[in-house]
Motif scaffolding. Structure first.
Motif, PDB file in Angstrom:
ATOM      1  N   SER A   1      46.540  -6.748  50.417  1.00 31.72           N
ATOM      2  CA  SER A   1      47.348  -6.808  49.375  1.00 31.72           C
ATOM      3  C   SER A   1      46.919  -6.773  47.863  1.00 31.72           C
ATOM      4  CB  SER A   1      48.706  -7.561  49.540  1.00 31.72           C
ATOM      5  OG  SER A   1      48.292  -9.082  49.478  1.00 31.72           O
ATOM      6  N   HIS A   2      46.234  -7.499  47.339  1.00 30.14           N
ATOM      7  CA  HIS A   2      46.473  -7.617  46.037  1.00 30.14           C
ATOM      8  C   HIS A   2      44.912  -7.097  45.334  1.00 30.14           C
ATOM      9  CE1 HIS A   2      48.795 -10.787  47.333  1.00 30.14           C
ATOM     10  NE2 HIS A   2      49.385 -10.776  46.260  1.00 30.14           N
TER      11      HIS A   2
ATOM     12  N   SER B   1      47.614 -12.040  52.107  1.00 30.31           N
ATOM     13  CA  SER B   1      48.464 -11.051  52.501  1.00 30.31           C
ATOM     14  C   SER B   1      47.595  -9.312  52.612  1.00 30.31           C
ATOM     15  CB  SER B   1      49.172 -10.738  51.717  1.00 30.31           C
ATOM     16  OG  SER B   1      49.672 -12.425  51.554  1.00 30.31           O
ATOM     17  N   CYS B   2      48.176  -8.785  53.699  1.00 27.34           N
ATOM     18  CA  CYS B   2      47.854  -7.575  54.015  1.00 27.34           C
ATOM     19  C   CYS B   2      48.912  -6.333  54.328  1.00 27.34           C
ATOM     20  CB  CYS B   2      46.456  -7.221  54.537  1.00 27.34           C
ATOM     21  SG  CYS B   2      46.574  -7.530  56.684  1.00 27.34           S
ATOM     22  N   LEU B   3      47.723  -5.578  53.452  1.00 28.53           N
ATOM     23  CA  LEU B   3      48.772  -4.595  54.395  1.00 28.53           C
ATOM     24  C   LEU B   3      48.724  -3.365  54.991  1.00 28.53           C
ATOM     25  CD1 LEU B   3      51.841  -2.912  53.718  1.00 28.53           C
ATOM     26  CD2 LEU B   3      49.966  -1.405  51.468  1.00 28.53           C
ATOM     27  N   ARG B   4      49.457  -3.184  56.197  1.00 23.10           N
ATOM     28  CA  ARG B   4      48.628  -2.095  57.181  1.00 23.10           C
ATOM     29  C   ARG B   4      49.309  -0.818  57.581  1.00 23.10           C
ATOM     30  NH1 ARG B   4      45.850  -4.196  62.684  1.00 23.10           N
ATOM     31  NH2 ARG B   4      45.315  -2.271  63.133  1.00 23.10           N
ATOM     32  N   LEU B   5      48.993   0.378  57.486  1.00 18.76           N
ATOM     33  CA  LEU B   5      49.198   1.917  57.096  1.00 18.76           C
ATOM     34  C   LEU B   5      48.504   2.219  58.666  1.00 18.76           C
ATOM     35  CD1 LEU B   5      47.974   3.003  54.068  1.00 18.76           C
ATOM     36  CD2 LEU B   5      50.410   2.008  54.805  1.00 18.76           C
ATOM     37  N   ASN B   6      49.726   2.801  60.011  1.00 29.22           N
ATOM     38  CA  ASN B   6      49.368   2.790  61.071  1.00 29.22           C
ATOM     39  C   ASN B   6      50.273   4.227  61.225  1.00 29.22           C
ATOM     40  OD1 ASN B   6      48.012   0.170  62.274  1.00 29.22           O
ATOM     41  ND2 ASN B   6      50.345  -0.214  62.811  1.00 29.22           N
TER      42      ASN B   6
ATOM     43  N   THR C   1      51.387 -11.584  69.084  1.00 31.48           N
ATOM     44  CA  THR C   1      52.271 -11.776  68.012  1.00 31.48           C
ATOM     45  C   THR C   1      50.885 -11.517  66.592  1.00 31.48           C
ATOM     46  OG1 THR C   1      51.200 -13.997  68.112  1.00 31.48           O
ATOM     47  CG2 THR C   1      53.251 -13.337  69.716  1.00 31.48           C
ATOM     48  N   ASP C   2      51.632 -11.489  65.398  1.00 35.08           N
ATOM     49  CA  ASP C   2      51.400 -11.277  64.394  1.00 35.08           C
ATOM     50  C   ASP C   2      50.783 -12.705  64.009  1.00 35.08           C
ATOM     51  OD1 ASP C   2      51.665  -9.142  64.646  1.00 35.08           O
ATOM     52  OD2 ASP C   2      52.903  -8.644  62.831  1.00 35.08           O
ATOM     53  N   PRO C   3      49.476 -13.521  62.869  1.00 39.06           N
ATOM     54  CA  PRO C   3      48.901 -14.389  62.939  1.00 39.06           C
ATOM     55  C   PRO C   3      50.018 -14.880  61.648  1.00 39.06           C
ATOM     56  CG  PRO C   3      47.576 -13.629  63.219  1.00 39.06           C
ATOM     57  CD  PRO C   3      48.598 -12.545  63.210  1.00 39.06           C
ATOM     58  N   GLN C   4      50.375 -14.621  60.857  1.00 41.28           N
ATOM     59  CA  GLN C   4      51.028 -14.415  59.110  1.00 41.28           C
ATOM     60  C   GLN C   4      52.001 -15.253  59.241  1.00 41.28           C
ATOM     61  OE1 GLN C   4      50.121 -11.469  60.413  1.00 41.28           O
ATOM     62  NE2 GLN C   4      47.863 -11.245  59.184  1.00 41.28           N
ATOM     63  N   ILE C   5      52.567 -15.253  58.750  1.00 41.16           N
ATOM     64  CA  ILE C   5      53.933 -16.133  58.273  1.00 41.16           C
ATOM     65  C   ILE C   5      55.366 -15.294  58.404  1.00 41.16           C
ATOM     66  CG2 ILE C   5      55.738 -17.695  56.808  1.00 41.16           C
ATOM     67  CD1 ILE C   5      53.164 -17.982  54.821  1.00 41.16           C
ATOM     68  N   ILE C   6      55.729 -14.112  57.623  1.00 43.11           N
ATOM     69  CA  ILE C   6      56.091 -13.169  58.393  1.00 43.11           C
ATOM     70  C   ILE C   6      55.572 -11.613  58.169  1.00 43.11           C
ATOM     71  CG2 ILE C   6      58.122 -14.149  58.678  1.00 43.11           C
ATOM     72  CD1 ILE C   6      58.680 -12.497  56.002  1.00 43.11           C
ATOM     73  N   SER C   7      55.996 -10.572  59.020  1.00 38.69           N
ATOM     74  CA  SER C   7      55.305  -9.374  58.826  1.00 38.69           C
ATOM     75  C   SER C   7      56.354  -8.715  58.446  1.00 38.69           C
ATOM     76  CB  SER C   7      55.086  -8.712  59.974  1.00 38.69           C
ATOM     77  OG  SER C   7      53.379  -9.659  60.707  1.00 38.69           O
ATOM     78  N   VAL C   8      56.394  -7.560  57.440  1.00 40.01           N
ATOM     79  CA  VAL C   8      57.419  -6.727  56.531  1.00 40.01           C
ATOM     80  C   VAL C   8      57.608  -5.713  57.585  1.00 40.01           C
ATOM     81  CG1 VAL C   8      58.764  -5.948  55.363  1.00 40.01           C
ATOM     82  CG2 VAL C   8      58.401  -8.147  55.523  1.00 40.01           C
ATOM     83  N   LEU C   9      57.687  -4.928  58.429  1.00 42.18           N
ATOM     84  CA  LEU C   9      57.517  -3.334  59.000  1.00 42.18           C
ATOM     85  C   LEU C   9      58.985  -2.675  58.137  1.00 42.18           C
ATOM     86  CD1 LEU C   9      55.990  -3.047  62.023  1.00 42.18           C
ATOM     87  CD2 LEU C   9      58.482  -1.839  61.698  1.00 42.18           C
TER      88      LEU C   9
ATOM     89  N   TYR D   1      53.224  -5.879  55.903  1.00 46.88           N
ATOM     90  CA  TYR D   1      53.145  -5.987  55.308  1.00 46.88           C
ATOM     91  C   TYR D   1      52.833  -7.631  56.057  1.00 46.88           C
ATOM     92  CZ  TYR D   1      53.218  -9.174  50.726  1.00 46.88           C
ATOM     93  OH  TYR D   1      52.614 -10.185  49.846  1.00 46.88           O
ATOM     94  N   PHE D   2      52.135  -8.134  55.631  1.00 51.99           N
ATOM     95  CA  PHE D   2      51.890  -9.482  56.479  1.00 51.99           C
ATOM     96  C   PHE D   2      51.477 -10.737  56.037  1.00 51.99           C
ATOM     97  CE2 PHE D   2      49.580  -5.891  58.679  1.00 51.99           C
ATOM     98  CZ  PHE D   2      50.133  -6.452  60.393  1.00 51.99           C
ATOM     99  N   ALA D   3      52.251 -11.285  55.241  1.00 55.18           N
ATOM    100  CA  ALA D   3      52.714 -12.088  54.771  1.00 55.18           C
ATOM    101  C   ALA D   3      51.684 -13.448  54.434  1.00 55.18           C
ATOM    102  CB  ALA D   3      53.936 -12.886  54.171  1.00 55.18           C
ATOM    103  N   GLY D   4      50.554 -13.528  54.204  1.00 53.72           N
ATOM    104  CA  GLY D   4      49.982 -15.057  54.451  1.00 53.72           C
ATOM    105  C   GLY D   4      49.551 -15.722  53.657  1.00 53.72           C
ATOM    106  N   PRO D   5      49.309 -17.340  53.934  1.00 54.32           N
ATOM    107  CA  PRO D   5      48.981 -17.674  52.894  1.00 54.32           C
ATOM    108  C   PRO D   5      47.684 -18.339  52.231  1.00 54.32           C
ATOM    109  CG  PRO D   5      48.873 -19.335  54.599  1.00 54.32           C
ATOM    110  CD  PRO D   5      49.250 -17.785  55.110  1.00 54.32           C
ATOM    111  N   ARG D   6      47.530 -18.486  51.198  1.00 52.12           N
ATOM    112  CA  ARG D   6      45.630 -18.864  50.419  1.00 52.12           C
ATOM    113  C   ARG D   6      45.218 -19.057  52.128  1.00 52.12           C
ATOM    114  NH1 ARG D   6      45.685 -24.332  47.765  1.00 52.12           N
ATOM    115  NH2 ARG D   6      47.518 -24.925  48.155  1.00 52.12           N
ATOM    116  N   MET D   7      44.076 -18.957  51.790  1.00 55.10           N
ATOM    117  CA  MET D   7      43.004 -19.544  52.342  1.00 55.10           C
ATOM    118  C   MET D   7      42.709 -21.130  52.914  1.00 55.10           C
ATOM    119  SD  MET D   7      42.317 -16.942  54.044  1.00 55.10           S
ATOM    120  CE  MET D   7      40.268 -17.049  54.278  1.00 55.10           C
ATOM    121  N   SER D   8      42.963 -21.728  51.748  1.00 48.24           N
ATOM    122  CA  SER D   8      42.982 -23.343  52.221  1.00 48.24           C
ATOM    123  C   SER D   8      44.346 -23.880  52.037  1.00 48.24           C
ATOM    124  CB  SER D   8      42.194 -23.677  50.782  1.00 48.24           C
ATOM    125  OG  SER D   8      43.226 -22.856  49.951  1.00 48.24           O
ATOM    126  N   GLU D   9      45.075 -23.162  52.449  1.00 45.67           N
ATOM    127  CA  GLU D   9      45.883 -23.871  52.868  1.00 45.67           C
ATOM    128  C   GLU D   9      46.448 -24.676  54.664  1.00 45.67           C
ATOM    129  OE1 GLU D   9      49.044 -23.412  50.275  1.00 45.67           O
ATOM    130  OE2 GLU D   9      49.661 -25.058  51.559  1.00 45.67           O
TER     131      GLU D   9
END
Ligand SMILES: C=C1C[C@]23C[C@@]1(O)CC[C@H]2[C@@]12CC[C@H](O)[C@@](C)(C(=O)O1)[C@H]2[C@@H]3C(=O)O
Ligand SMILES: O=C(O)CCC(=O)C(=O)O
Ligand SMILES: [Fe+2]
Length: 343
Positions: free
Chosen positions: A114-115, A176-181, A204-212, A275-283
Motif C-alpha cells: 500500500s505504501h 497493508s496491501c492493495l489487491r486488484l482482482n 479468511t483474511d489474515p489482517q485487521i480488516i479488509s475494505v472491498l 485494501y487489507f489493513a495490517g499492522p507493522r511487522m513487529s506489532e
C-alpha cells in the motif's frame, strides 16, 4: 488468461466445508456511516457476520472510478505485458495461482504494497505514473476511512484509548496491501455440483480488516455462522468490510473473521479492489486489555504480525490459520457482553 486444464478444475470442487445455497442474500448488514448509531450497528454486524456493507462512506466516486478504469486497462493488456509485472512474490501480477502453496482460481490480479506500490511490480510503474498516482489517491482515501471504521469499532466495544486499533494501520510502516482482482467470465461449471467455478477459494483474511469494493458483478459469498454460504448482492457504490484474523484475536473472539470466497459469473467480468489493513511487522497481536471482562482469559497465544504472516504464507487458502495460535482448554463460545451494543 490461459484456460485451466481438467485436473486444475477438479481441484476446485474439493474445497467445501460450508453448506451451499443459491440466490442473493438479503440479510447483509448495511451501515450508513453518517448515522449516529453507526458504531453500534458495526459492532453488532462484526459479532454476527464479521462482515458488513457501508454506505455514505465519503470516498469520492471519481477516486474509485479512476483506479478501476486503470485496472481494467491493465487487465486488457496482452498477456506478455501483464506477465512482466509478475510473478507475485508476494507483490506483482499473478494469474490463476494464488499464494505460494498450490491454490488456484479463475482469476488474475495485481497485489501491491500500500505504501510502496512499485515494490514487486518490477519496472511496471516506471511508465505508468498515472496508475501509480491513482493507487496512491485510492489508498489514501480508503486508509482514512479504515481509520474511522476502526475507531467506530473501538467505541462500539468500549476499547480505550479509541485509537487502540486505528493506530495500528496509520503509520507508513503498517503492512497493508492493495489487491486488484479480475475474474473473467467463466461459462464452465463444477462437474459434481453444477456450481459456478471458484474464482477465489474460501479463506479468511489474515489482517485487521479488509475494505472491498467491486463492480456490479455477483460472485462474493460469505459463510454464515451456521455454515451456510450466501451470495452478497453486489453494489459498486458501496464498500464491504471484512473482519480479519488479527481483529478476531485482538477482540478475543468477540468479532469473528469471516470466511468468504468468490464464484465466477458465466457471462460477466468481476473487478474488485481490496485494501487489507495490517499492522507493522513487529506489532504484538494479542487480546486488548480493555476488551476483556474481569477474569477473562486470552483465547490465543500472543504473536507478532511477522510471525502470523510467516505462518500464513506456509498455509493453503482454506486452512484455519488461527488454529495453531489457539489456547487449548478455553471454552469455545466467545464472551457475549459487548458495551454500547444495540440489542
Ligand atoms: C494461499 C495464500 C494466499 C495468501 C497467502 C496464503 O498463503 C494464505 C493467505 C492468503 C491471503 C488471503 C487474503 C489476501 O488476499 C492475501 C493477500 C493475504 O494477505 O492473505 C492473500 C495471500 C496472497 O495472495 O498472497
Ligand atoms: O475479489 C473479491 O471480491 C474478494 C477477493 C478476496 O477475498 C481476497 O482477495 O482476499
Ligand atoms: Fe479475502
Amino acid at each position: 488468461m490461459v484456460v485451466l486444464s481438467r485436473p486444475a478444475l477438479d481441484h476446485f470442487s474439493s474445497i467445501k466445508t460450508c453448506k451451499p445455497t443459491a440466490g442473493l442474500f438479503a440479510g447483509i448488514p448495511v451501515v450508513d456511516f453518517a448515522d449516529p448509531n453507526a458504531k453500534a450497528l458495526i459492532t453488532r454486524a462484526c459479532q454476527e457476520f464479521g462482515f458488513f456493507k457501508m454506505v455514505n462512506h465519503g470516498i469520492p466516486l471519481a477516486t474509485i472510478n479512476r483506479l478501476e478504469s486503470l485496472a481494467i486497462e491493465f487487465f486488457s493488456l496482452p498477456q506478455s505485458q501483464k506477465d512482466a509485472a509478475g510473478p507475485p512474490d508476494p507483490f506483482g501480477y499473478g494469474n490463476k495461482r494464488i499464494g505460494p502453496n498450490g491454490d488456484i482460481g479463475w482469476i488474475e490480479y495485481l497485489l501491491l504494497h500500500s505504501h510502496k506500490p512499485a515494490a514487486g511490480a518490477g519496472a511496471f510503474f516506471d511508465s505508468r505514473r498515472n496508475f501509480r498516482a491513482a493507487v496512491e489517491e485510492y489508498v489514501a482515501a480508503v486508509k482514512a476511512m479504515t481509520v474511522a471504521v476502526l475507531e467506530a469499532m473501538a467505541d462500539g466495544l468500549g476499547i480505550e484509548p479509541r485509537n487502540a486499533l486505528s493506530r495500528l494501520v496509520r503509520g507508513e510502516d503498517s503492512d497493508s496491501c492493495l489487491r486488484l482482482n479480475h475474474y473473467p467470465p467463466c461459462p464452465e461449471v463444477q462437474p459434481l455440483t453444477g456450481q459456478n467455478l471458484i474464482g477465489f477459494g474460501e479463506h479468511t483474511d489474515p489482517q485487521i480488516i479488509s475494505v472491498l469494493r467491486s463492480n456490479n458483478t455477483t460472485g462474493l459469498q460469505i459463510c454464515l455462522r451456521d455454515g451456510t454460504w450466501v451470495s452478497v448482492p453486489p453494489d459498486h457504490s458501496s464498500f464491504f468490510i471484512n473482519v480479519g484474523d488479527a481483529l478476531q484475536v485482538m477482540t478475543n473472539g468477540r468479532f469473528r473473521s469471516v470466511k468468504h470466497r468468490v464464484l465466477t459469473d458465466p457471462t460477466k467480468s468481476r473487478v474488485s479492489m481490496i485494501y487489507f489493513a495490517g499492522p507493522r511487522m513487529s506489532e504484538r497481536i494479542a487480546a486488548l486489555g480493555s476488551v476483556m471482562e474481569a477474569g477473562e482469559e486470552s483465547r490465543y497465544v500472543e504473536f507478532t504480525w511477522a510471525e502470523y504472516k510467516k505462518s500464513a504464507y506456509k498455509s493453503r487458502l482454506a486452512d484455519y490459520r488461527l488454529g495453531q495460535f489457539e489456547k487449548k482448554n478455553i471454552e469455545s463460545s466467545p464472551p457475549s457482553r459487548v458495551p454500547n451494543s444495540v440489542s
